[in-house]
Design an enzyme around this catalytic site. Structure first.
Site, PDB file in Angstrom:
ATOM      1  CB  CYS A   1      -2.088  14.321 -13.008  1.00  0.00           C
ATOM      2  SG  CYS A   1      -1.245  13.301 -14.011  1.00  0.00           S
TER       3      CYS A   1
ATOM      4  CD  GLU B   1       1.568   8.067 -17.432  1.00  0.00           C
ATOM      5  OE1 GLU B   1       0.584   7.715 -17.299  1.00  0.00           O
ATOM      6  OE2 GLU B   1       1.852   8.422 -18.331  1.00  0.00           O
TER       7      GLU B   1
ATOM      8  NE  ARG C   1      -1.221  13.012 -21.069  1.00  0.00           N
ATOM      9  CZ  ARG C   1      -2.162  11.937 -20.740  1.00  0.00           C
ATOM     10  NH1 ARG C   1      -1.683  11.360 -19.594  1.00  0.00           N
ATOM     11  NH2 ARG C   1      -3.198  11.669 -21.289  1.00  0.00           N
TER      12      ARG C   1
ATOM     13  CG  HIS D   1     -25.693   9.205 -24.151  1.00  0.00           C
ATOM     14  ND1 HIS D   1     -25.960   8.659 -25.288  1.00  0.00           N
ATOM     15  CD2 HIS D   1     -24.243   9.303 -23.848  1.00  0.00           C
ATOM     16  CE1 HIS D   1     -24.641   8.157 -25.737  1.00  0.00           C
ATOM     17  NE2 HIS D   1     -23.847   8.590 -25.070  1.00  0.00           N
TER      18      HIS D   1
ATOM     19  CG  ASN E   1      -5.954   7.142 -13.925  1.00  0.00           C
ATOM     20  OD1 ASN E   1      -6.248   7.289 -12.811  1.00  0.00           O
ATOM     21  ND2 ASN E   1      -6.300   7.988 -14.771  1.00  0.00           N
ATOM     22  CG  ASP E   2      -1.437   4.413 -17.844  1.00  0.00           C
ATOM     23  OD1 ASP E   2      -2.109   3.435 -18.239  1.00  0.00           O
ATOM     24  OD2 ASP E   2      -1.568   5.506 -18.487  1.00  0.00           O
TER      25      ASP E   2
HETATM   26  C1  PEP Z   1      -2.882   8.354 -15.605  1.00  0.00           C
HETATM   27  O1  PEP Z   1      -2.467   7.458 -16.223  1.00  0.00           O
HETATM   28  O2  PEP Z   1      -3.004   8.361 -14.254  1.00  0.00           O
HETATM   29  C2  PEP Z   1      -3.052   9.419 -16.203  1.00  0.00           C
HETATM   30  C3  PEP Z   1      -3.239  10.641 -15.535  1.00  0.00           C
HETATM   31  O3  PEP Z   1      -3.000   9.692 -17.486  1.00  0.00           O
HETATM   32  P1  PEP Z   1      -4.261   9.171 -18.428  1.00  0.00           P
HETATM   33  O4  PEP Z   1      -5.268   8.659 -17.577  1.00  0.00           O
HETATM   34  O5  PEP Z   1      -4.531  10.118 -19.591  1.00  0.00           O
HETATM   35  O6  PEP Z   1      -3.550   7.907 -18.860  1.00  0.00           O
HETATM   36 MG    MG Z   2      -1.683   7.656 -18.273  1.00  0.00          MG
END
Ligand code: PEP
Ligand code: MG
Length: 675
Positions: free
Chosen positions: A610, A539, A446, A303, A562-563
Site C-alpha cells: 500500500c 513497514e 488502518r 496551488h 514508504n516507511d
Molecule cells: C507506508 O508507509 O508506505 C504507508 C502506506 O503508510 P503512510 O504513508 O501513511 O506512512
Molecule cells: Mg507508513
C-alpha cells in the site's frame, strides 16, 4: 499573562501548514495570544499575520498569552510546536494543505532538453502534451466606486460580499472535490482567509477612516499580499497569490461587476496563457475548452499547479513575460513534462506530437474503459487492485474508478487539525459511510498512525529528538489505550455495514500484535460484533524479517513501502535532498518484500503493497514477480495499474524479480525495467 519562547524547527519555518496548525490551536482559546518575531508582534489567531512574520527554520518566536485559559493554551501550543506543527522536524513544506494520499506527484525532474527552434522554456508543473492555438486570459481590472455611503452602510456591504464569497467558495470546493477531493481543501483555506481576524480588523479601520468597503478591502488585500510577497520566499509568494485570489473575488462582488469579468472564450479548444493563474481560475477552467496552460510567473508548488496535476491538465509555469507576447491563435506544443513550449511548430513536429498525444490518450481511454475488469496477466495470474483513501469522498471515487476494495484507509484525517479527538459516534458514522460507499468490497481500516511527526494537541508526546524513531503508530496507541479502544469500538460497530478489516501500522514486535489483537477480541465480544480479519503493516524491517512468525497469527499483511524504505535505507522520506534517493526499488527493500511474501505465503496468508511503490510502473512487474497479491494505489492510478498488469506475464515477472534481487543498487534495478 504568560510568556513562552520557541525556536521553530520546521525546515521551512512557519509556513502554510505549520502556521495553520498553530493558528487553529490558538483560535480554540479565549485568551488574547500574540506572537513576537524580530520587531513584529501579531495576533496568533490570524493566519495572514502569522504567515507574514516570515519565521524561517531556526527562527525564535515569543508567544504572549493573556486570559482565563492562558495556561491551557500555553500547554497546547507548547505540545504542538515541539511535535513539529503537523510536520516531521525535517519535513519540507507540503504542496497541499494536508498530506494528500491521492495527489498525483509533481513531475519527476528530467534531464535538460535542448530547446527547439521557436522554443520557450519554463518550469514543468503538470505532465502531458497540449497542442493547439494560444488564448491569453487577461485579468480585467475591477472598477471601484469612489462614493462613501457611511460607516454602517459600507460595513453592511462588506458583510454581504463576504457571505456571498463564502458561498461561492463552498460551491467551488464541491466542484473541485468531484475531481480532486484532497486539493479542494485549498478553498477551505480561502474561506479561512475571508474570516481572518487581522484582515477584517484592518479593513474595518479603513472603513472607519472614511474609505468605502471596496477601497478598504482592495488596499488591505494589496498590503497583506505585498507583505507576504516581499518576504522573498517562493512558498510565501504562493500564499500571496492565494490572498490576491480570494481578495479579487470579494472585490468583484463589491464592485457588482462579477459578470463583467467573465471571459469570452473562443468556440474551440485552446492552450491558455496568462501572467499567472489563481487557484480559482485553474479550478474553473473548462476541460472541454482548455488543453493546457502556461504562465509567465508562478512555481510548481503553487496551488494552481497542484490543481492542474489533479485535473490532468498539462501545465508549464514561470516561462517569463515573453510568453505573453505570443498572439492569440498562434499554434503551440506545450509539454508539461519537460517545461518546453514550441511556438509555431513545423508540420513534422506537430505530427510527432499529435501521434504521441493520441497514443497516450488511447492508452488512458482504454484503461478507463477496462477499469472495472480485473487485472489478470497474460498467463492468467490475478492481482487485486485496491485504493488508498483518506475519507468518504475518496471512497465514492474509488468505487467508481474500478477499485476492488480499499487497501488502506488512513484514519488520521479524522484526528488531525482539531482540539479534541473525534467521538466514537463520529468515527462510526464515517467508517459506516465508507463501508457503504464501497458496496460490500473489502475495506482495510488502518488504526490511527500518528506520532511525533504529526502532532495532536490532545495526545501529549514529550519532545523527541527523532520523532520518526519515537512514539508513533501502534506503539503510541498502545500507550494510550483509551484512544485505541474508541477507534476499535467505532470500527467494529460499523463492521456490519460492509466488509471491514482492521490493520495496525508500524508493528515492530510480536508483543505489540498480541496486545492490539487482544483488545480487538475483547471489544468484539463486548459489542457482539462480527468477526473481522485483522492484519498488520510491514513497514519496519524487524517485522519484515519476522513475517514467518507473524503469519501464524495475523490474517493478512500490507507492506508500507514508504516507511519500509525510509527505515531500511535510514533516509528520511520527507528529507528535502534525500527523499529523491530514498528509492523503494533498492534491492535491500526488495529482499525484505521477498522475505515478507515468502513468510506469509508459507502460512497461506496474503500480502498487499500500500506504499507509493505500488503505483510506480517500473515497480509493478517486480512486485508482482515477488508474489505480492494486491496493490493498493491512489484512486487516479487504478485504471492504468490494471492496464499495465494485463500486458505482463507472471512467469516473466518472476524472472525479472529474481534478477532485481541480485542487483546492487536501485539504479540497476530500474535499468532492468524500461517502461
Ligand atoms: C507506508 O508507509 O508506505 C504507508 C502506506 O503508510 P503512510 O504513508 O501513511 O506512512
Ligand atoms: Mg507508513
Amino acid at each position: 499573562m504568560k510568556q513562552l519562547n520557541f525556536v521553530i524547527d520546521n525546515v521551512t519555518g512557519l509556513h502554510a501548514r505549520p502556521a495553520k496548525v498553530f493558528v487553529k490551536i490558538a483560535k480554540q482559546f479565549k485568551s488574547d495570544i500574540r506572537v513576537l518575531h524580530g520587531s513584529k508582534k501579531v495576533n496568533a489567531k490570524s493566519l495572514i499575520a502569522v504567515l507574514g512574520l516570515g519565521v524561517k527554520h531556526g527562527g525564535a518566536i515569543q508567544v504572549e498569552l493573556d486570559g482565563v485559559d492562558e495556561e491551557l493554551a500555553a500547554e497546547a501550543l507548547q505540545t504542538a510546536v515541539s511535535a513539529g506543527l503537523g510536520e516531521g522536524d525535517h519535513a519540507p513544506e507540503p504542496a497541499a494543505v494536508r498530506s494528500a494520499p491521492s495527489k498525483p506527484a509533481a513531475p519527476a525532474p528530467v534531464a535538460v532538453e535542448a530547446l527547439p527552434k521557436n522554443g520557450l522554456r519554463g518550469v514543468a508543473a503538470a505532465p502531458g502534451l497540449a497542442i493547439g492555438p494560444i488564448f491569453q486570459l487577461r485579468q480585467t481590472a475591477v472598477t471601484l466606486s469612489q462614493e462613501f455611503a457611511g460607516v454602517a452602510v459600507e460595513q453592511d456591504r462588506l458583510e454581504t460580499a463576504l457571505a456571498h464569497g463564502q458561498e461561492q467558495l463552498f460551491a467551488l470546493r464541491q466542484k473541485v472535490e468531484a475531481h480532486a477531493p484532497d486539493e479542494a481543501a485549498i478553498f477551505d483555506v480561502h474561506r479561512e482567509l475571508l474570516a481572518d481576524d487581522d484582515l477584517l480588523e484592518t479593513v474595518q479601520q479603513k472603513i472607519e477612516s472614511q474609505q468605502n468597503a471596496g477601497q478598504a478591502w482592495q488596499a488591505t488585500i494589496e498590503e497583506k499580499a505585498a507583505q507576504m510577497a516581499a518576504l522573498d520566499d517562493p512558498l510565501l509568494a504562493a500564499r500571496a497569490a492565494d490572498i490576491r485570489d480570494v481578495g479579487n473575488r470579494i472585490l468583484k462582488l463589491l464592485a457588482g461587476d462579477e459578470a463583467a469579468g467573465e471571459v469570452q472564450w473562443p468556440d474551440h479548444p485552446v492552450v491558455v496563457i496568462a501572467h499567472d493563474l489563481t487557484p480559482s481560475d485553474t479550478a474553473t477552467l473548462d476541460p472541454q475548452k482548455v488543453l493546457g496552460f502556461a504562465t509567465a510567473v508562478g512555481g510548481p508548488t503553487a496551488h494552481s499547479a497542484i490543481i492542474a496535476r489533479a485535473l490532468n491538465l498539462p501545465a508549464v509555469v514561470s516561462v517569463g513575460e515573453g510568453l505573453l507576447e505570443i498572439a492569440d491563435g498562434t499554434a503551440v506544443i506545450l509539454n508539461g513534462s519537460n517545461g518546453i513550449i514550441q511556438v509555431n511548430p513545423d508540420d513534422a513536429a506537430q505530427k510527432e506530437a499529435q501521434s504521441q498525444l493520441a497514443a497516450a490518450k488511447q492508452q488512458q481511454q482504454a484503461a478507463r474503459e477496462q477499469a472495472d475488469a480485473p487485472a489478470i496477466t497474460l498467463d492468467n495470474h490475478r492481482v487485486e487492485i485496491a485504493a488508498n483513501i483518506g475519507g468518504v469522498a475518496d471512497a465514492q471515487k474509488a468505487n467508481q474508478s474500478g477499485a476492488e476494495g480499499v487497501g488502506l484507509l488512513r484514519t488520521e484525517f479524522l484526528f488531525l487539525d482539531r482540539a479534541t479527538p473525534p467521538s466514537e459516534d463520529e468515527q462510526f458514522e464515517v467508517y459506516r459511510q465508507i463501508a457503504e460507499a464501497m458496496a460490500g468490497k473489502p475495506v482495510i481500516i488502518r488504526t490511527l498512525d500518528i506520532g511525533g511527526d504529526k502532532p495532536l494537541p490532545y495526545v501529549k508526546v514529550p519532545p523527541e529528538d527523532n520523532p520518526f524513531l519515537g512514539e508513533r503508530g501502534l506503539r503510541l496507541c498502545l500507550a494510550r489505550p483509551e484512544l485505541m479502544r474508541e477507534q476499535l469500538r467505532a470500527i467494529l460497530r460499523a463492521a456490519s455495514y460492509g466488509s471491514l478489516r482492521i490493520m495496525f501500522p508500524m508493528v515492530a514486535d510480536m508483543s505489540e500484535w498480541v496486545a492490539a489483537k487482544s483488545m480487538v477480541d475483547e471489544i468484539r465480544a463486548e459489542l457482539n460484533a462480527p468477526v473481522v480479519p485483522v492484519g498488520i503493516m510491514i513497514e519496519i524491517p524487524a517485522a519484515a524479517l519476522m513475517t514467518d512468525l507473524f503469519a501464524k497469527e495475523v490474517d493478512f499483511f500490507s507492506i508500507g513501502t514508504n516507511d519500509l524504505t525510509q527505515y531500511t535505507l535510514a533516509m528520511d522520506r520527507m528529507h528535502p535532498t534525500l527523499a529523491s534517493k530514498s528509492d523503494g526499488l533498492h534491492p535491500a527493500v526488495l529482499r525484505l518484500i521477498d522475505a515478507t511474501v515468502r513468510g506469509a505465503h508459507a502460512s497461506g496468508k496474503w500480502v498487499g503493497v500500500c506504499g507509493a511503490l505500488g503505483a510506480d510502473p517500473q515497480a509493478a512487474p517486480i512486485l508482482m514477480g515477488l508474489g505480492v497479491d494486491e496493490l493498493s494505489v491512489s484512486v487516479p492510478s487504478i485504471a492504468m495499474v490494471k492496464a499495465q498488469i494485463r500486458t505482463l506475464s507472471q512467469a516473466e515477472a518472476q524472472k525479472l524479480a529474481a534478477k532485481a534481487l541480485a542487483c546492487a543498487t536501485a539504479r540497476e534495478v530500474r535499468e532492468l525495467v524500461r517502461v
